[in-house]
Write a protein that holds these residues in place. Structure first.
Motif, PDB file in Angstrom:
ATOM      1  N   GLN A 188       0.821  -0.891  -0.097  1.00 46.62           N
ATOM      2  CA  GLN A 188       0.341   0.280  -0.184  1.00 46.62           C
ATOM      3  C   GLN A 188       1.187   1.460  -0.455  1.00 46.62           C
ATOM      4  O   GLN A 188       2.135   1.425   0.561  1.00 46.62           O
ATOM      5  CB  GLN A 188      -0.892  -0.429   1.260  1.00 46.62           C
ATOM      6  N   GLN A 189       0.475   2.098  -0.907  1.00 43.61           N
ATOM      7  CA  GLN A 189       0.896   3.192  -1.095  1.00 43.61           C
ATOM      8  C   GLN A 189       0.495   4.066   0.320  1.00 43.61           C
ATOM      9  O   GLN A 189      -0.301   4.528  -0.446  1.00 43.61           O
ATOM     10  CB  GLN A 189       1.767   3.706  -2.449  1.00 43.61           C
ATOM     11  N   PHE A 190       1.013   5.548   0.822  1.00 47.70           N
ATOM     12  CA  PHE A 190       0.408   6.556   1.299  1.00 47.70           C
ATOM     13  C   PHE A 190       1.014   7.494   1.198  1.00 47.70           C
ATOM     14  O   PHE A 190       2.428   7.407   0.522  1.00 47.70           O
ATOM     15  CB  PHE A 190       0.291   5.842   3.078  1.00 47.70           C
ATOM     16  N   HIS A 191       0.910   8.816   1.629  1.00 44.73           N
ATOM     17  CA  HIS A 191       1.465   9.913   1.249  1.00 44.73           C
ATOM     18  C   HIS A 191       0.716  10.632   2.785  1.00 44.73           C
ATOM     19  O   HIS A 191       0.223  11.136   3.064  1.00 44.73           O
ATOM     20  CB  HIS A 191       0.775  10.353  -0.098  1.00 44.73           C
ATOM     21  N   PHE A 192       2.665  11.041   3.817  1.00 42.85           N
ATOM     22  CA  PHE A 192       1.975  11.671   4.379  1.00 42.85           C
ATOM     23  C   PHE A 192       2.489  13.673   4.591  1.00 42.85           C
ATOM     24  O   PHE A 192       3.790  13.951   3.275  1.00 42.85           O
ATOM     25  CB  PHE A 192       3.218  11.914   5.446  1.00 42.85           C
ATOM     26  N   TYR A 193       1.546  14.239   4.738  1.00 40.11           N
ATOM     27  CA  TYR A 193       1.612  15.999   4.866  1.00 40.11           C
ATOM     28  C   TYR A 193       2.005  16.378   5.734  1.00 40.11           C
ATOM     29  O   TYR A 193       0.849  16.296   6.580  1.00 40.11           O
ATOM     30  CB  TYR A 193       0.579  16.078   3.335  1.00 40.11           C
ATOM     31  N   GLN A 194       3.247  17.074   6.074  1.00 42.32           N
ATOM     32  CA  GLN A 194       3.309  17.648   7.190  1.00 42.32           C
ATOM     33  C   GLN A 194       2.765  18.879   7.494  1.00 42.32           C
ATOM     34  O   GLN A 194       2.807  19.600   6.878  1.00 42.32           O
ATOM     35  CB  GLN A 194       5.118  17.596   7.441  1.00 42.32           C
ATOM     36  N   ILE A 195       1.842  18.554   8.944  1.00 44.68           N
ATOM     37  CA  ILE A 195       0.909  19.854   9.051  1.00 44.68           C
ATOM     38  C   ILE A 195       1.987  20.822  10.491  1.00 44.68           C
ATOM     39  O   ILE A 195       2.100  21.982  10.522  1.00 44.68           O
ATOM     40  CB  ILE A 195       0.194  19.789   9.857  1.00 44.68           C
ATOM     41  N   GLN A 196       2.760  20.297  10.849  1.00 41.67           N
ATOM     42  CA  GLN A 196       3.488  20.663  12.431  1.00 41.67           C
ATOM     43  C   GLN A 196       4.430  19.856  12.737  1.00 41.67           C
ATOM     44  O   GLN A 196       4.074  18.351  12.500  1.00 41.67           O
ATOM     45  CB  GLN A 196       2.038  20.968  13.550  1.00 41.67           C
ATOM     46  N   GLN A 197       5.954  20.191  13.650  1.00 37.27           N
ATOM     47  CA  GLN A 197       6.451  19.593  14.655  1.00 37.27           C
ATOM     48  C   GLN A 197       6.051  20.391  16.033  1.00 37.27           C
ATOM     49  O   GLN A 197       6.088  21.322  16.198  1.00 37.27           O
ATOM     50  CB  GLN A 197       7.244  19.949  13.825  1.00 37.27           C
ATOM     51  N   LEU A 198       5.877  18.994  16.963  1.00 40.73           N
ATOM     52  CA  LEU A 198       5.265  19.685  18.088  1.00 40.73           C
ATOM     53  C   LEU A 198       6.945  18.374  18.975  1.00 40.73           C
ATOM     54  O   LEU A 198       6.778  17.761  19.261  1.00 40.73           O
ATOM     55  CB  LEU A 198       4.767  19.066  18.392  1.00 40.73           C
TER      56      LEU A 198
END
Length: 224
Positions: free
Chosen positions: A187-197
């Motif tokens: 399965q191919q997923f894609h991660f879109y970063q919003i924040q670093q915490l």
């Protein structure tokens, strides 16, 4: 609830023979139980810190909501969490430096989506993970304009719901996403970063020797 013992000699820093208790949530790959022992990226750093301070601690695995309650009530002495997880910060000493930094973002099936903020997610049917504050005082409800399709109990369940197309994206954390992603190589997923915490260590002021302990932790953490 699981109690995981990690034993180190008691230092004069604590001025007490009582072990401290670390309340943590199963949050692989940061901290999780394996055969009665807490392991993970943040767990390793906690172990290094407390070994340097020369203290005993017991690690107690708790569900997210119970962990927050036990931390608040002083039933555990410390935890490693993001700021928004602590409703009464005045009751705690907070480590100067983060123990770790985690990434929050959208995990989606489709590539090349324009997602870099929470508001961008309003364009997509989204799967949330219940019990998480997501490091913000924002709320994620249909009234706020979000298309909430599922509220999953864990990252694992959220990813499964995504695979079955119960939504187009999951709002989740990069580390747990990688951990779950490894289970589905096809399965191919894609991660879109919003924040670093930043994740800090919060130590109850009621813990024995708390002020001395946090002072020592702050000094040692600079060199780890």
């Amino acid at each position: 609830m699981y109690i995981v013992s990690v034993c180190f000699c008691v230092s004069s820093v604590a001025n007490s023979s009582r072990s401290l208790t670390w309340g943590y949530v199963n949050f692989a790959p940061y901290h999780y139980d394996v055969d009665g022992k807490v392991q993970g990226l943040i767990a390793d750093r906690v172990e290094r810190l407390f070994k340097q301070v020369d203290l005993h601690y017991n690690a107690v695995e708790l569900p997210a909501k119970r962990a927050q309650l036990y931390i608040e009530q002083g039933k555990v002495d410390f935890s490693t969490v993001i700021d928004s997880f602590i409703p009464t910060p005045e009751k705690f000493f907070k480590s100067d430096a983060p123990v770790y930094t985690i990434k929050l973002g959208a995990i989606c099936l489709q590539p090349n989506l324009s997602i870099s903020s929470f508001s961008d997610l309003k364009r997509y049917p989204v799967i949330l993970i219940s019990g998480y504050t997501y490091g913000t005082d924002k709320t994620f409800t249909r009234k706020d304009g979000y298309q909430i399709t599922v509220e999953a109990q864990t990252h694992e369940n959220a990813i499964k719901a995504l695979i079955f197309e119960r939504g187009e994206c999951v709002l989740g954390y990069y580390g747990p996403f990688q951990y779950e992603n490894a289970k589905y190589p096809e399965q191919q997923f894609h991660f879109y970063q919003i924040q670093q915490l930043p994740v800090h260590l919060f130590l109850s002021k009621d813990a024995p020797g708390a002020e001395s302990i946090i002072t020592t932790i702050n000094r040692i953490a600079e060199n780890l």
